[in-house]
Every structure is written in structure tokens, then in C-alpha cells.
Design a protein around this motif. Structure first.
Motif, PDB file in Angstrom:
ATOM      1  N   ALA A 176      30.061  49.995  50.264  1.00 41.59           N
ATOM      2  CA  ALA A 176      30.157  51.103  49.316  1.00 41.59           C
ATOM      3  C   ALA A 176      30.686  50.958  47.938  1.00 41.59           C
ATOM      4  N   LEU A 177      29.963  51.847  47.613  1.00 39.03           N
ATOM      5  CA  LEU A 177      29.820  50.948  45.723  1.00 39.03           C
ATOM      6  C   LEU A 177      30.940  51.680  45.040  1.00 39.03           C
ATOM      7  N   GLY A 178      32.123  51.642  44.818  1.00 37.31           N
ATOM      8  CA  GLY A 178      33.309  52.127  43.762  1.00 37.31           C
ATOM      9  C   GLY A 178      32.757  52.149  42.762  1.00 37.31           C
ATOM     10  N   PRO A 179      33.898  52.447  41.577  1.00 37.20           N
ATOM     11  CA  PRO A 179      33.455  53.008  40.423  1.00 37.20           C
ATOM     12  C   PRO A 179      33.475  52.586  39.522  1.00 37.20           C
ATOM     13  N   PHE A 180      32.264  53.160  38.578  1.00 38.20           N
ATOM     14  CA  PHE A 180      31.630  52.726  37.750  1.00 38.20           C
ATOM     15  C   PHE A 180      32.724  52.410  36.489  1.00 38.20           C
ATOM     16  N   THR A 181      32.696  51.396  35.145  1.00 40.86           N
ATOM     17  CA  THR A 181      33.138  51.636  34.284  1.00 40.86           C
ATOM     18  C   THR A 181      31.904  51.293  32.757  1.00 40.86           C
ATOM     19  N   LEU A 182      31.790  52.080  32.626  1.00 37.80           N
ATOM     20  CA  LEU A 182      30.243  51.931  31.230  1.00 37.80           C
ATOM     21  C   LEU A 182      31.018  52.420  30.249  1.00 37.80           C
ATOM     22  N   GLY A 183      30.352  52.002  28.869  1.00 36.83           N
ATOM     23  CA  GLY A 183      30.797  52.068  27.971  1.00 36.83           C
ATOM     24  C   GLY A 183      29.350  51.892  26.569  1.00 36.83           C
ATOM     25  N   SER A 184      29.208  51.971  25.452  1.00 38.34           N
ATOM     26  CA  SER A 184      28.318  50.858  24.530  1.00 38.34           C
ATOM     27  C   SER A 184      29.100  51.256  23.024  1.00 38.34           C
ATOM     28  N   ILE A 234      36.608  44.096  33.651  1.00 34.84           N
ATOM     29  CA  ILE A 234      36.911  43.863  35.553  1.00 34.84           C
ATOM     30  C   ILE A 234      38.256  44.320  35.612  1.00 34.84           C
ATOM     31  N   SER A 235      38.551  44.172  34.592  1.00 32.16           N
ATOM     32  CA  SER A 235      40.679  44.871  34.451  1.00 32.16           C
ATOM     33  C   SER A 235      40.273  46.751  34.609  1.00 32.16           C
ATOM     34  N   THR A 236      39.371  46.996  33.899  1.00 27.88           N
ATOM     35  CA  THR A 236      39.243  48.607  34.090  1.00 27.88           C
ATOM     36  C   THR A 236      38.648  49.092  35.682  1.00 27.88           C
ATOM     37  N   ALA A 237      37.586  48.298  35.853  1.00 27.16           N
ATOM     38  CA  ALA A 237      36.861  48.464  36.926  1.00 27.16           C
ATOM     39  C   ALA A 237      37.835  48.114  38.224  1.00 27.16           C
ATOM     40  N   ILE A 238      38.997  46.882  38.476  1.00 32.28           N
ATOM     41  CA  ILE A 238      39.768  47.120  39.659  1.00 32.28           C
ATOM     42  C   ILE A 238      40.548  47.793  39.603  1.00 32.28           C
ATOM     43  N   GLU A 239      41.231  48.899  38.381  1.00 29.38           N
ATOM     44  CA  GLU A 239      42.344  49.660  37.956  1.00 29.38           C
ATOM     45  C   GLU A 239      41.890  50.935  38.676  1.00 29.38           C
ATOM     46  N   VAL A 313      28.876  42.838  34.159  1.00 28.55           N
ATOM     47  CA  VAL A 313      27.786  42.584  32.456  1.00 28.55           C
ATOM     48  C   VAL A 313      28.609  43.222  31.798  1.00 28.55           C
ATOM     49  N   LEU A 314      28.109  42.236  30.524  1.00 29.38           N
ATOM     50  CA  LEU A 314      28.714  42.556  29.367  1.00 29.38           C
ATOM     51  C   LEU A 314      26.415  42.416  28.888  1.00 29.38           C
ATOM     52  N   THR A 315      25.735  43.150  27.747  1.00 30.83           N
ATOM     53  CA  THR A 315      24.351  43.659  28.133  1.00 30.83           C
ATOM     54  C   THR A 315      24.779  42.738  26.605  1.00 30.83           C
ATOM     55  N   GLU A 316      23.612  42.000  26.835  1.00 28.86           N
ATOM     56  CA  GLU A 316      22.788  41.027  25.544  1.00 28.86           C
ATOM     57  C   GLU A 316      22.386  41.922  24.541  1.00 28.86           C
ATOM     58  N   VAL A 317      21.978  42.699  24.353  1.00 28.89           N
ATOM     59  CA  VAL A 317      20.998  43.383  23.227  1.00 28.89           C
ATOM     60  C   VAL A 317      21.049  44.341  23.291  1.00 28.89           C
ATOM     61  N   VAL A 318      21.139  44.807  22.185  1.00 23.85           N
ATOM     62  CA  VAL A 318      21.125  46.256  21.511  1.00 23.85           C
ATOM     63  C   VAL A 318      22.847  46.700  21.808  1.00 23.85           C
ATOM     64  N   ASP A 319      23.139  47.589  22.476  1.00 25.23           N
ATOM     65  CA  ASP A 319      24.338  48.350  21.970  1.00 25.23           C
ATOM     66  C   ASP A 319      25.132  48.197  22.782  1.00 25.23           C
ATOM     67  N   GLY A 320      25.967  46.300  22.762  1.00 24.75           N
ATOM     68  CA  GLY A 320      27.091  45.847  23.696  1.00 24.75           C
ATOM     69  C   GLY A 320      27.438  46.268  24.488  1.00 24.75           C
ATOM     70  N   VAL A 321      26.891  46.606  25.226  1.00 20.76           N
ATOM     71  CA  VAL A 321      27.638  47.531  26.310  1.00 20.76           C
ATOM     72  C   VAL A 321      28.408  46.901  27.786  1.00 20.76           C
ATOM     73  N   THR A 322      29.457  47.871  28.039  1.00 16.70           N
ATOM     74  CA  THR A 322      30.116  47.191  29.139  1.00 16.70           C
ATOM     75  C   THR A 322      29.969  47.654  30.314  1.00 16.70           C
ATOM     76  N   VAL A 323      30.050  47.191  31.205  1.00 10.78           N
ATOM     77  CA  VAL A 323      29.776  47.653  32.161  1.00 10.78           C
ATOM     78  C   VAL A 323      30.127  46.755  33.860  1.00 10.78           C
ATOM     79  N   GLY A 324      31.174  47.857  34.501  1.00  9.35           N
ATOM     80  CA  GLY A 324      31.579  47.079  35.343  1.00  9.35           C
ATOM     81  C   GLY A 324      31.072  47.832  36.935  1.00  9.35           C
ATOM     82  N   LEU A 325      32.028  46.839  37.676  1.00 11.97           N
ATOM     83  CA  LEU A 325      31.762  47.993  39.190  1.00 11.97           C
ATOM     84  C   LEU A 325      32.120  47.111  40.080  1.00 11.97           C
ATOM     85  N   SER A 326      33.096  47.827  40.743  1.00 12.90           N
ATOM     86  CA  SER A 326      33.945  47.529  41.967  1.00 12.90           C
ATOM     87  C   SER A 326      33.106  47.978  43.739  1.00 12.90           C
TER      88      SER A 326
END
Length: 344
Positions: A176-184, A234-239, A313-326
Motif C-alpha cells: 500500500a502506498l503511503g504518504p506523498f511529499t510534493l513540492g516545487s 526522504i525525511s519528510t516522507a518517513i515522518e 526523486v528531485l526533478t531535474e527540469v523546470v521547477d526543482g520539484v521534490t517528491v517523496g513516497l513511502s
């Protein structure tokens, strides 16, 4: 009870043409030693003439369906920066070629973070009861947007596709997918960009000489941001999952650069052995990076059923988006691993 998205199948596809560092060294001012020392990459797969992003996505999707022991999906989401055409989207074509009919199908453009953004969208659709199953595919042919004379990008990127099959299930199930951490951070848009071809710089006869159609990257700036943002995500998704770093058995991160992955592991105080490495054989495959690494780790036995896993993952194009998923990896035992191929 709220439905969760459960990972129940994986598939991947890499185009058969392999470009080694030695081959690049014969074309550019570089060497195998230079590339390996700066990136950790030894080779990459490149889509040859006539092979488009949809071709890679279709084969990866087919294998994910086989892995999940089904031939149906309620929706298809393709994460890509290199669609077959600016319009229409690539996903409806993929769905049709897979025999899925007229199911909802659309693209997500978030570059290297695209697969996890697409996964978050699929999770939301499943939680809302809009669909019960979803085929999520990350696919890119980055070779189609690279400057043939730019060694800083040609040495790094490769082509490929990875897919995951999600189904509705219980939040308590393994997989089961846990919490996502999304941002830009849109202030970093100029760090990685394809300048030409959009509404800002249309590719028209009168300004085509000023419109750069190639992918450009400020490598040093991206490196600094990547280490900080990936560690934070990573830390945020784990928390959010109520875990600790010690609870996580595998960290599946975007395969951008081996030095970035090592720096993130050091920053977190986590043994680097818990970060599976796949880029040495395929390079940075953008949206395909995370699912390709999942498939490779499952095939190698590094990723096993019931393990607690963080995807990041940290996106490498456009918005510097940070994504985490546990997530707790589910898999289907030996059957699941046998059903997915590591390389085309």
C-alpha cells in the motif's frame, strides 16, 4: 474505510541499442574515466530511428500487466517530458495499443519527478473511488532532446520506460502506498530547461535561430540543490509514514548521478548499500528512473515482498520539484520478479 493504492505489478523496457562511454569518447571530448568519476555511469540505452516514447511505454506497460496477472486497467497515466507529439497526449495511444479501449488516459509532465507525480494522481483516483486500478508509466527518450555536441548532457541521459500496476486495497496491506511529499520551487526553472518550442520561444521561421530546442542543465547548481532537497524529502516522507530511518530497508531514489546518491546517503547517515544503483547500466532515464530501479532491484532480489521502501526523486527540469513516497513493497514473490524483464 478509505481505499489505498496497492502496488501489485511492475514492468520495464529498454531500447536494445547500447552506447558505452568509450563510444561517446570517440565522438566527444571526454573519456570513460571522466564520465564514471563524475556520474557513475558506464553506459546507456538509446532509442534508435523509428522508436518513440510510446513504443517504450507500451512494452513496459504490457509487462506490468503481465506481472499483475491481468490484461485490464481502469486508467493509464504516462509521465514523460518527451511525448510522441506535443498534441495529442501519448497515454491514450498507449492505452489503445495495450487493448485497454477508451479508458481515461493522460500525460503528466513533471520531468524526472513525473512517475511519482503520476503515482500520486493515481492514488487519489483510487482513493476517491473513481477507478479501482491504474497503470502508471514513466517513459522518456531524452536522447531526442539532447545537443549532440554537449557532453554534459549526452554522457548522463539514456532512454527507457518503467511501469507500475496499482489496484485498490487496504492501507494495511503490504504494497500500500503511503504518504506523498510534493513540492516545487519555480525560482530554479532556469537550472534545467528546454528553452525553445513552448509559448515563450515558439519554433517559428522568424525566430527559430534564437529558439534553443535542446535540453540544458546547470550541473553544479543542480547537484547542490539535489542533495539538500532529496534528503529533506526522504525525511519528510518517513515522518509522514511514522517510520524512522532505521525502519526503511530500501531507498529507491532517482538515478541522476552516483555522487548525488552517495551524498544523500551520507547526509542522512544511511549505509549506501540501502540505495540500489541502476544508473551505471542505463544512465539517467528521467521519468523512467524510479520504476526501472524498482524492477532491477526486484529482479536482483534486493527488493523483496514486505520490505519498507522509500521512493524519492528531485526533478531535474523546470521547477526543482521534490517528491517523496513511502511504501511497503508488496511484489508477488518469485512470480512477480520472473514476470518482469530487466532489459529489452
Amino acid at each position: 474505510m478509505r481505499q489505498a493504492a496497492v502496488l501489485s505489478g511492475l514492468g520495464s523496457w529498454l531500447p536494445p541499442q547500447v552506447v558505452t562511454n568509450d563510444r561517446l569518447a570517440r565522438q566527444l571530448d571526454t573519456s570513460d574515466e571522466w564520465i564514471r568519476r563524475r556520474t557513475g555511469i558506464g553506459q546507456r540505452h538509446i532509442a534508435g530511428p523509428g522508436i518513440a516514447t510510446s513504443d517504450l511505454a507500451i512494452e513496459a506497460g504490457r509487462r506490468a500487466l503481465k506481472s499483475a496477472a491481468t490484461d485490464r486497467a481502469d486508467c493509464v497515466i504516462v509521465a514523460t517530458t518527451t511525448p510522441d507529439h506535443p498534441c495529442p497526449a501519448t497515454a491514450p495511444m498507449v492505452a489503445a495499443k495495450l487493448g485497454l479501449g477508451t479508458v481515461p488516459a493522460f500525460d503528466v509532465a513533471a520531468v524526472c519527478a513525473g512517475f511519482l507525480y503520476a503515482g500520486a494522481v493515481a492514488e487519489g483516483l483510487i482513493a476517491a473511488g473513481t477507478v479501482r486500478t491504474a497503470l502508471v508509466i514513466g517513459a522518456d527518450t531524452f536522447s531526442s532532446i539532447l545537443d549532440p555536441e554537449d557532453r554534459t548532457t549526452r554522457c548522463v541521459f539514456g532512454d527507457g520506460a518503467g511501469a507500475a500496476y496499482l489496484r485498490a486495497g487496504s492501507p494495511e496491506e503490504p504494497g500500500a502506498l503511503g504518504p506523498f511529499t510534493l513540492g516545487s520551487d519555480g525560482t530554479g526553472a532556469d537550472m534545467i530547461m528546454v528553452g525553445g518550442g513552448g509559448s515563450r520561444q515558439p519554433l517559428r521561421a522568424e525566430n527559430i535561430a534564437r529558439s534553443d530546442p535542446y535540453f540544458r542543465m546547470q550541473g553544479k547548481a543542480v547537484f547542490r540543490h539535489a542533495v539538500e532537497r532529496m534528503s529533506t524529502a526522504i525525511s519528510t516522507a518517513i515522518e509522514g509514514a511514522n517510520w524512522t530511518l532505521d525502519d526503511v530497508e530500501v531507498f529507491v531514489t532517482h538515478q541522476a548521478n552516483l555522487r548525488i546518491m552517495q551524498a544523500v546517503a551520507s547526509h542522512l547517515g544511511v549505509p549506501p548499500e540501502r540505495f540500489p544503483v541502476h544508473l551505471d547500466r542505463v544512465g539517467n532515464t528521467a521519468a523512467a528512473s524510479v520504476p526501472l530501479t524498482l524492477v532491477d532491484a526486484a529482479s536482483a532480489g534486493t527488493l523483496r515482498a514486505g520490505q519498507r521502501t522509500v521512493l524519492e526523486v528531485l526533478t531535474e527540469v523546470v521547477d526543482g520539484v521534490t517528491v517523496g513516497l513511502s511504501a511497503r513493497w508488496s511484489g508477488r514473490g518469485e512470480t512477480s520478479v520472473a514476470a518482469v524483464d530487466r532489459v529489452g
